[in-house]
Design a protein around this motif. Structure first.
Motif, PDB file in Angstrom:
ATOM      1  N   LYS A   1       6.919   2.796  10.667  1.00 33.49           N
ATOM      2  CA  LYS A   1       6.250   4.014  10.182  1.00 33.49           C
ATOM      3  C   LYS A   1       5.818   4.826  11.386  1.00 33.49           C
TER       4      LYS A   1
ATOM      5  N   LYS B   1       3.875   8.348  12.907  1.00 29.41           N
ATOM      6  CA  LYS B   1       2.931   9.424  12.666  1.00 29.41           C
ATOM      7  C   LYS B   1       3.529  10.685  13.263  1.00 29.41           C
TER       8      LYS B   1
ATOM      9  N   ASP C   1       4.346   9.503   8.377  1.00 29.33           N
ATOM     10  CA  ASP C   1       3.023   9.923   7.910  1.00 29.33           C
ATOM     11  C   ASP C   1       2.626  11.187   8.657  1.00 29.33           C
TER      12      ASP C   1
ATOM     13  N   ASN D   1      -0.115  12.892   7.913  1.00 33.04           N
ATOM     14  CA  ASN D   1      -1.588  12.988   7.939  1.00 33.04           C
ATOM     15  C   ASN D   1      -2.077  14.426   7.777  1.00 33.04           C
TER      16      ASN D   1
ATOM     17  N   GLU E   1       4.302  10.358   3.908  1.00 31.98           N
ATOM     18  CA  GLU E   1       2.906  10.352   3.453  1.00 31.98           C
ATOM     19  C   GLU E   1       2.210  11.659   3.772  1.00 31.98           C
TER      20      GLU E   1
ATOM     21  N   ASP F   1      -1.953  10.205   0.333  1.00 34.22           N
ATOM     22  CA  ASP F   1      -2.860   9.209   0.923  1.00 34.22           C
ATOM     23  C   ASP F   1      -4.284   9.760   0.963  1.00 34.22           C
ATOM     24  N   GLU F   2      -4.547  10.681   1.904  1.00 29.79           N
ATOM     25  CA  GLU F   2      -5.908  11.225   2.017  1.00 29.79           C
ATOM     26  C   GLU F   2      -6.372  11.842   0.688  1.00 29.79           C
TER      27      GLU F   2
ATOM     28  N   ASN G   1      -0.959   6.157  -2.054  1.00 29.73           N
ATOM     29  CA  ASN G   1      -1.252   5.112  -1.085  1.00 29.73           C
ATOM     30  C   ASN G   1      -2.627   4.533  -1.417  1.00 29.73           C
TER      31      ASN G   1
ATOM     32  N   LYS H   1      -5.568   2.066  -0.532  1.00 24.55           N
ATOM     33  CA  LYS H   1      -6.144   1.291   0.572  1.00 24.55           C
ATOM     34  C   LYS H   1      -7.496   0.768   0.109  1.00 24.55           C
TER      35      LYS H   1
HETATM   36 MG    MG Z   1      -1.563   7.723   5.755  1.00 26.31          MG
END
Ligand code: MG
Length: 342
Positions: free
Chosen positions: A152, A154, A178, A180, A205, A230-231, A250, A252
């Motif tokens: 993965k 970023k 990702d 972000n 992501e 995700d966020e 995602n 977590k």
């Molecule tokens: Mg993420």
């Protein structure tokens, strides 16, 4: 029922950069619940973007009175009690939740995955994350990640293509990306996604800002690659909001306040036709084993936390062929550095 905890500074092997910041260590709270000779282990990982720190975690724990709960523990009741104390603090709530599950598994003589009807044989491979670095460094890290079946990366700065080409020069495993929230222009993002697809990227992501619902929904509708929120997706109520905006979510445990709600989120996502990636923060073996217990219920796993740290206070989880190996040990199956079961 007695609760103890210690702060712990978890250091990363390499300083870790995503599109918005860099860090080299993460403050943790390691937590233990003691009940009739059994000890359940939990962990809070206070990554900056969730807004918690040692002070907020400690002051939350000072409000918690667990003596009111008797075995068999009713996790719904416990989590409602914790949420009534304060709406946020999901990291430290996760620590309490994980410790309760470890404790329950030990008392009932069951591995945690059995508490959730999770089948270890359905364990997905775990991806290994490379932070943002100069291409030469990313090449070195990609070479070190040879045990992993998925890398993965970023992305989100202006040298995305250079980074992908660098990784592709040394590895041909599937890639997850990702962003972000780092991408801002829809059409440019979509063009990039088509290019990423040609480079073997299978999942992306959080491409755009979590509050840009329309932008993320437009990308999802037009993207040939799976888009995962995700966020934008933290707790149970966010799952429904993700429908039509992302292909998947995602989950977590540090966002969901632990395993109880993380499991509910997974079930809800499936019901709504959303795919599920289970991820982690910078974590020790404790919190990642808790996520691994749920991972067989998910489509993908991204549980590399312990492998990215240099002072994991526990033994690294059992890992083979790119996957966590869940054993028969009761509770989480957490082991000390020396290898004895905790
Ligand atoms: Mg993420």
């Amino acid at each position: 029922m007695n609760l103890t905890y210690q702060p712990y500074q978890l250091e990363l092997k390499y300083p870790f950069s995503i599109s918005k910041f860099t860090r080299s260590a993460t403050p943790l709270v390691l937590l233990q619940l003691h009940h009739e000779g059994f000890t359940g282990y939990g962990e809070a990982s206070m990554v900056p973007y969730l807004g918690e720190n040692l002070e907020t975690a400690t002051s939350f724990l000072q409000k918690v009175d667990l003596k009111r709960f008797q075995y068999p523990f009713n996790m719904e009741e416990i989590m409602n009690y914790l949420d009534d104390l304060a709406p946020g603090n999901t990291n430290i709530k996760a620590a309490v939740d994980i410790a309760f599950h470890d404790l329950t598994g030990k008392i009932e003589q069951k591995p945690c995955y059995q508490l959730f009807g999770s089948d270890p044989h359905k364990m997905p491979v775990t991806s290994f994350t490379l932070g943002l670095d100069p291409p030469e460094m990313m090449i070195r890290k990609a070479q070190e990640a040879a045990d992993f079946k998925v890398i993965k990366i970023k992305l989100g700065k202006d040298n995305d293509e250079e980074i992908i080409r660098a990784i592709r020069s040394v590895s041909n495993v599937p890639l997850y990306v990702d962003a972000n929230q780092g991408w801002t222009d829809r059409q440019q993002s979509l063009d990039k996604i088509f290019w990423l697809q040609e480079q073997g990227v299978e999942l992306i992501e959080q491409p755009m800002d979590k509050n840009d619902v329309e932008g993320n929904a437009w990308l999802t509708e037009n993207s040939p690659v799976t888009i995962v929120g995700d966020e934008a997706v933290q707790r149970f109520a966010d799952v429904k909001r993700a429908q039509g905006v992302y292909h998947g979510i995602n989950v977590k445990l540090m966002k969901s306040a632990g395993m109880y709600e993380g499991h509910r989120m997974i079930l809800k996502a499936k019901e709504l036709g959303l795919k599920v990636l289970i991820g982690c923060m910078s974590e020790t073996s404790c919190a990642t084993l808790a996520a691994a217990a749920l991972a067989p219920l998910c489509d993908w796993a991204d549980l590399d936390g312990p492998f990215l740290t240099k002072n994991n206070p526990y033994q690294n989880p059992d890992f083979a062929d790119g996957k966590y190996v869940l054993k028969e040990a009761f509770g989480l199956g957490l082991k000390s550095v020396g290898g004895s079961l905790l």
